[in-house]
Design an enzyme around this catalytic site. Structure first.
Site, PDB file in Angstrom:
ATOM      1  N   LYS A   9     -29.290   8.257  -4.345  1.00 56.41           N
ATOM      2  CA  LYS A   9     -29.999   8.445  -3.080  1.00 56.41           C
ATOM      3  C   LYS A   9     -30.216   9.934  -2.789  1.00 56.41           C
ATOM      4  CE  LYS A   9     -28.073   4.198  -1.111  1.00 56.41           C
ATOM      5  NZ  LYS A   9     -27.227   3.670  -0.011  1.00 56.41           N
ATOM      6  N   TYR A  49     -36.000  -2.574   1.399  1.00 63.38           N
ATOM      7  CA  TYR A  49     -35.045  -2.982   2.431  1.00 63.38           C
ATOM      8  C   TYR A  49     -35.570  -4.128   3.284  1.00 63.38           C
ATOM      9  CZ  TYR A  49     -32.235   1.189   1.430  1.00 63.38           C
ATOM     10  OH  TYR A  49     -31.447   2.131   0.832  1.00 63.38           O
ATOM     11  N   ASN A 113     -23.842   7.369   1.408  1.00 67.02           N
ATOM     12  CA  ASN A 113     -22.947   6.802   0.389  1.00 67.02           C
ATOM     13  C   ASN A 113     -23.457   6.964  -1.042  1.00 67.02           C
ATOM     14  OD1 ASN A 113     -24.861   4.758   0.232  1.00 67.02           O
ATOM     15  ND2 ASN A 113     -23.506   3.157   0.996  1.00 67.02           N
ATOM     16  N   HIS A 116     -27.199   3.453  -4.787  1.00 71.09           N
ATOM     17  CA  HIS A 116     -27.545   2.040  -4.602  1.00 71.09           C
ATOM     18  C   HIS A 116     -27.521   1.377  -5.964  1.00 71.09           C
ATOM     19  CE1 HIS A 116     -29.798  -1.622  -3.668  1.00 71.09           C
ATOM     20  NE2 HIS A 116     -30.471  -1.364  -4.781  1.00 71.09           N
ATOM     21  N   GLU A 127     -36.116  -5.422  -7.753  1.00 71.53           N
ATOM     22  CA  GLU A 127     -36.093  -3.977  -7.545  1.00 71.53           C
ATOM     23  C   GLU A 127     -36.699  -3.217  -8.723  1.00 71.53           C
ATOM     24  OE1 GLU A 127     -31.959  -3.342  -6.623  1.00 71.53           O
ATOM     25  OE2 GLU A 127     -32.234  -3.992  -4.548  1.00 71.53           O
TER      26      GLU A 127
END
Length: 142
Positions: A9, A49, A113, A116, A127
Site C-alpha cells: 500500500k 473495495y 497496515n 493487502h 483482484e
C-alpha cells in the site's frame, strides 16, 4: 502454481518498505509473476473495495489506497498461495499481529497496515483480473 494478489500500500512505498515486503515473500519461496508500481485511480479502488461500499470507513479506504503509488503484485506458489501470504502479513490490525509477520514487525496503526493480500481464491481471481487484466489467474501450468 497458484496465484494471488498482493499490494504494498502507499504507506509501505512512502516508508521505503516495499523491498522488505517483496524479500519476505521471496524468502518464503513465493515468486513474482507480475509487478507494477502505480497510483490506483478512484474508480479501480472503488471496484476493489466494492464490498465495503456504504460502510462508514469506505471513503477513507479509497482515499488511502489512492493517495500515492502502490506496488501491485501477482505472487505465485505451489498451492493455497493466498493463505501463505496472509500468514506472512499478520493480523489486519498491526496491534494484534504476531512478531515475525509483516504487520507485526513493521506497522503500528490499523489505517496504515502496509499490505493487502487476497483473502480467498475467488478474491484472488477477481483482484488479479481488476489490476492485471489479461494475466492468467488461479492455477497456472508453470
Amino acid at each position: 502454481m497458484d496465484r494471488t494478489l498482493v499490494i504494498c500500500k502507499p504507506d509501505a512505498v512512502e516508508r521505503g518498505l516495499a523491498g522488505q515486503i517483496v524479500a519476505r515473500l521471496e524468502a518464503k519461496g513465493l515468486r513474482l509473476a507480475a509487478a507494477e508500481l502505480r497510483t490506483i485511480d478512484a474508480e479501480t479502488a472503488g471496484a476493489h473495495y466494492g464490498e465495503h461500499k456504504g460502510k462508514s470507513f469506505y471513503d477513507s479506504l479509497v482515499s488511502f489506497i489512492t493517495r500515492g503509488p502502490a506496488l501491485l503484485m501477482v505472487v505465485e506458489g505451489p498451492g493455497d498461495t493466498y493463505k501463505v501470504v496472509r500468514c506472512l502479513m499478520g493480523a489486519t490490525n498491526p496491534k494484534d499481529a504476531a512478531p515475525g509477520t509483516i504487520r507485526g514487525d513493521l506497522a503500528i496503526e490499523m489505517t496504515e497496515n502496509l499490505v493487502h493480500g487476497s483473502d480467498s481464491p475467488e478474491s484472488a481471481q477477481r483482484e488479479i483480473a481488476l489490476f492485471f487484466p489479461g494475466l492468467p489467474v488461479g492455477k497456472t501450468g508453470l
